[in-house]
Design a protein around this motif. Structure first.
Motif, PDB file in Angstrom:
ATOM      1  N   SER A 110     -15.464  12.878   1.729  1.00 15.20           N
ATOM      2  CA  SER A 110     -14.947  14.201   1.379  1.00 15.20           C
ATOM      3  C   SER A 110     -13.532  14.380   1.886  1.00 15.20           C
ATOM      4  O   SER A 110     -13.152  15.439   2.345  1.00 15.20           O
ATOM      5  N   ARG A 111     -12.740  13.339   1.844  1.00 16.44           N
ATOM      6  CA  ARG A 111     -11.366  13.422   2.342  1.00 16.44           C
ATOM      7  C   ARG A 111     -10.525  14.287   1.427  1.00 16.44           C
ATOM      8  O   ARG A 111     -10.552  14.135   0.219  1.00 16.44           O
ATOM      9  N   GLN A 112      -9.736  15.153   2.012  1.00 19.92           N
ATOM     10  CA  GLN A 112      -8.848  16.004   1.230  1.00 19.92           C
ATOM     11  C   GLN A 112      -7.419  15.749   1.695  1.00 19.92           C
ATOM     12  O   GLN A 112      -7.092  15.961   2.852  1.00 19.92           O
ATOM     13  N   PHE A 113      -6.600  15.289   0.771  1.00 23.96           N
ATOM     14  CA  PHE A 113      -5.207  14.990   1.079  1.00 23.96           C
ATOM     15  C   PHE A 113      -4.299  15.924   0.302  1.00 23.96           C
ATOM     16  O   PHE A 113      -4.620  16.343  -0.808  1.00 23.96           O
ATOM     17  N   ASP A 118      -0.888   9.870   0.025  1.00 23.48           N
ATOM     18  CA  ASP A 118      -1.698   9.811   1.233  1.00 23.48           C
ATOM     19  C   ASP A 118      -2.995   9.049   0.980  1.00 23.48           C
ATOM     20  O   ASP A 118      -3.511   8.368   1.866  1.00 23.48           O
ATOM     21  N   VAL A 119      -3.540   9.199  -0.213  1.00 18.27           N
ATOM     22  CA  VAL A 119      -4.769   8.485  -0.559  1.00 18.27           C
ATOM     23  C   VAL A 119      -4.538   6.986  -0.488  1.00 18.27           C
ATOM     24  O   VAL A 119      -5.406   6.215  -0.071  1.00 18.27           O
ATOM     25  N   ARG A 120      -3.341   6.547  -0.869  1.00 17.04           N
ATOM     26  CA  ARG A 120      -3.015   5.126  -0.913  1.00 17.04           C
ATOM     27  C   ARG A 120      -2.656   4.568   0.468  1.00 17.04           C
ATOM     28  O   ARG A 120      -2.890   3.388   0.736  1.00 17.04           O
ATOM     29  N   THR A 121      -2.085   5.403   1.341  1.00 14.13           N
ATOM     30  CA  THR A 121      -1.497   4.858   2.571  1.00 14.13           C
ATOM     31  C   THR A 121      -2.270   5.185   3.844  1.00 14.13           C
ATOM     32  O   THR A 121      -2.068   4.522   4.863  1.00 14.13           O
ATOM     33  N   ALA A 122      -3.124   6.205   3.844  1.00 15.45           N
ATOM     34  CA  ALA A 122      -3.923   6.507   5.032  1.00 15.45           C
ATOM     35  C   ALA A 122      -5.027   5.462   5.186  1.00 15.45           C
ATOM     36  O   ALA A 122      -5.766   5.194   4.249  1.00 15.45           O
ATOM     37  N   LYS A 123      -5.111   4.868   6.380  1.00  8.50           N
ATOM     38  CA  LYS A 123      -6.032   3.758   6.609  1.00  8.50           C
ATOM     39  C   LYS A 123      -7.249   4.215   7.418  1.00  8.50           C
ATOM     40  O   LYS A 123      -7.114   4.984   8.368  1.00  8.50           O
ATOM     41  N   THR A 124      -8.416   3.717   7.057  1.00  8.87           N
ATOM     42  CA  THR A 124      -9.591   3.890   7.907  1.00  8.87           C
ATOM     43  C   THR A 124      -9.440   2.964   9.107  1.00  8.87           C
ATOM     44  O   THR A 124      -9.200   1.767   8.954  1.00  8.87           O
ATOM     45  N   THR A 211      -3.275  12.594   9.381  1.00  9.31           N
ATOM     46  CA  THR A 211      -2.966  11.662   8.297  1.00  9.31           C
ATOM     47  C   THR A 211      -1.841  10.719   8.692  1.00  9.31           C
ATOM     48  O   THR A 211      -1.883   9.518   8.399  1.00  9.31           O
ATOM     49  N   LYS A 212      -0.820  11.241   9.382  1.00  9.56           N
ATOM     50  CA  LYS A 212       0.264  10.377   9.877  1.00  9.56           C
ATOM     51  C   LYS A 212      -0.289   9.313  10.817  1.00  9.56           C
ATOM     52  O   LYS A 212       0.101   8.137  10.753  1.00  9.56           O
ATOM     53  N   ALA A 213      -1.194   9.719  11.705  1.00 12.99           N
ATOM     54  CA  ALA A 213      -1.781   8.768  12.644  1.00 12.99           C
ATOM     55  C   ALA A 213      -2.556   7.678  11.905  1.00 12.99           C
ATOM     56  O   ALA A 213      -2.496   6.499  12.269  1.00 12.99           O
ATOM     57  N   ALA A 214      -3.265   8.078  10.843  1.00 10.35           N
ATOM     58  CA  ALA A 214      -4.012   7.103  10.044  1.00 10.35           C
ATOM     59  C   ALA A 214      -3.075   6.139   9.345  1.00 10.35           C
ATOM     60  O   ALA A 214      -3.381   4.950   9.203  1.00 10.35           O
ATOM     61  N   LYS A 215      -1.929   6.620   8.900  1.00 15.45           N
ATOM     62  CA  LYS A 215      -0.957   5.750   8.243  1.00 15.45           C
ATOM     63  C   LYS A 215      -0.356   4.755   9.237  1.00 15.45           C
ATOM     64  O   LYS A 215      -0.120   3.591   8.899  1.00 15.45           O
ATOM     65  N   ILE A 216      -0.104   5.218  10.450  1.00 15.34           N
ATOM     66  CA  ILE A 216       0.397   4.305  11.475  1.00 15.34           C
ATOM     67  C   ILE A 216      -0.645   3.237  11.772  1.00 15.34           C
ATOM     68  O   ILE A 216      -0.326   2.063  11.931  1.00 15.34           O
ATOM     69  N   GLY A 217      -1.923   3.638  11.841  1.00 14.61           N
ATOM     70  CA  GLY A 217      -2.992   2.670  12.005  1.00 14.61           C
ATOM     71  C   GLY A 217      -3.722   2.714  13.333  1.00 14.61           C
ATOM     72  O   GLY A 217      -4.498   1.810  13.635  1.00 14.61           O
ATOM     73  N   VAL A 218      -3.494   3.768  14.140  1.00 14.20           N
ATOM     74  CA  VAL A 218      -4.157   3.856  15.441  1.00 14.20           C
ATOM     75  C   VAL A 218      -5.579   4.376  15.284  1.00 14.20           C
ATOM     76  O   VAL A 218      -5.928   4.987  14.273  1.00 14.20           O
ATOM     77  N   GLY A 219      -6.413   4.140  16.322  1.00 12.86           N
ATOM     78  CA  GLY A 219      -7.789   4.597  16.279  1.00 12.86           C
ATOM     79  C   GLY A 219      -8.087   5.750  17.214  1.00 12.86           C
ATOM     80  O   GLY A 219      -9.151   6.358  17.147  1.00 12.86           O
TER      81      GLY A 219
END
Length: 273
Positions: A110-113, A118-124, A211-219
């Protein structure tokens, strides 16, 4: 132009029913316009330092580039407030989505961007890093103590990329997003693996910050302030541990609490890069 993030000016202060004149330190607000392949792309209002890091981090965050090597040339004209980026490719990825709001789902979640890129670049997050509760408190204190500009002006946001024990790089900016872009750009420029790192931030954890944090890639994201409901939803979906209200000797964990431990002998599990 000066490398300072602040300037001094005379102000009138009111205190205990009296006016007094004194010198105060004020943060500088600076507009930087980015051109990509000779086309105007965006104007950022920022603190006047670490421009190259910010531009590269911003372009990576927006999905325009993925790697530093995609940039053929980057020139900063600080006097005029321009950044000229020449890409090896003549096609600017996702430019058509840059200013279009988008709400959608991804992978059944249920991600809302707000933006389609953002859908393409935000990483799990795939991080298995854990840190102790005391390390959370210690990292926040180290980041706050490292920012003289904040202490003198109160007008900037602070952000730091950290290991479990130390600050690796810290940046300040009047724009909270800019501070994170500078960290992202620094990581790309210096080849720093981020999956096992921790992001420490002074401001509120909004959905955009998460979302920025997800794009950077941190957990793991640590903040001295509160998260929003949407940010917590995104953190749950993106497998990011969000910690807020780190003040004194306490804090709140809002998502994926398994990464925050008490056992000092189990401080940090780092993945091989």
């Amino acid at each position: 132009m000066t490398d300072s993030l602040s300037s001094t000016r005379s102000i009138v202060k009111y205190n205990q029913q009296q006016f007094s004149t004194l010198e105060d330190e004020i943060v500088i607000e600076f507009p930087l316009t980015i051109y990509i392949n000779n086309e105007e792309f965006a104007t950022m209002v920022c603190s006047p330092r670490d421009f190259a890091e910010m531009v590269i981090g911003f372009l990576a965050s927006e999905g325009v580039i993925r790697f530093k090597k995609e940039i053929k040339d980057l020139t900063i004209d600080e006097d005029r407030g321009f950044a000229y980026v020449e890409l090896h490719s003549t096609d600017i990825k996702n430019q058509q989505y840059f200013s279009k709001r988008f709400i959608g789902s991804c992978c059944g979640k249920s991600r809302q961007f707000y933006f389609q890129n953002d859908v393409r670049t935000a990483k799990t997050s795939m991080s298995s890093t854990t840190i102790t509760a005391e390390q959370c408190i210690s990292l926040m204190k180290k980041m706050q103590d490292s920012s003289l500009v904040f202490k003198n002006t109160g007008g900037v946001h602070n952000a730091a990329l950290c290991s479990a024990d130390e600050l690796i790089v810290n940046r300040s900016d009047i724009g909270r997003h800019n501070a994170l872009d500078k960290l992202y750009g620094h990581s790309l420029l210096n080849g720093i693996a981020v999956r096992d790192k921790i992001l420490v931030f002074s401001g509120r954890i909004s959905s955009e910050i998460l979302t920025k944090a997800a794009k950077i890639g941190v957990g793991i994201v640590l903040s001295k302030s509160a998260p929003t409901d949407l940010a917590i939803q995104l953190a749950e979906d993106l497998n990011i541990t969000a910690v807020g209200f780190i003040r004194g000797s306490s804090f709140n964990i809002y998502s994926h609490p398994e990464r925050i431990v008490l056992d000092q002998t189990n401080e940090t599990k780092e993945e091989s890069s």
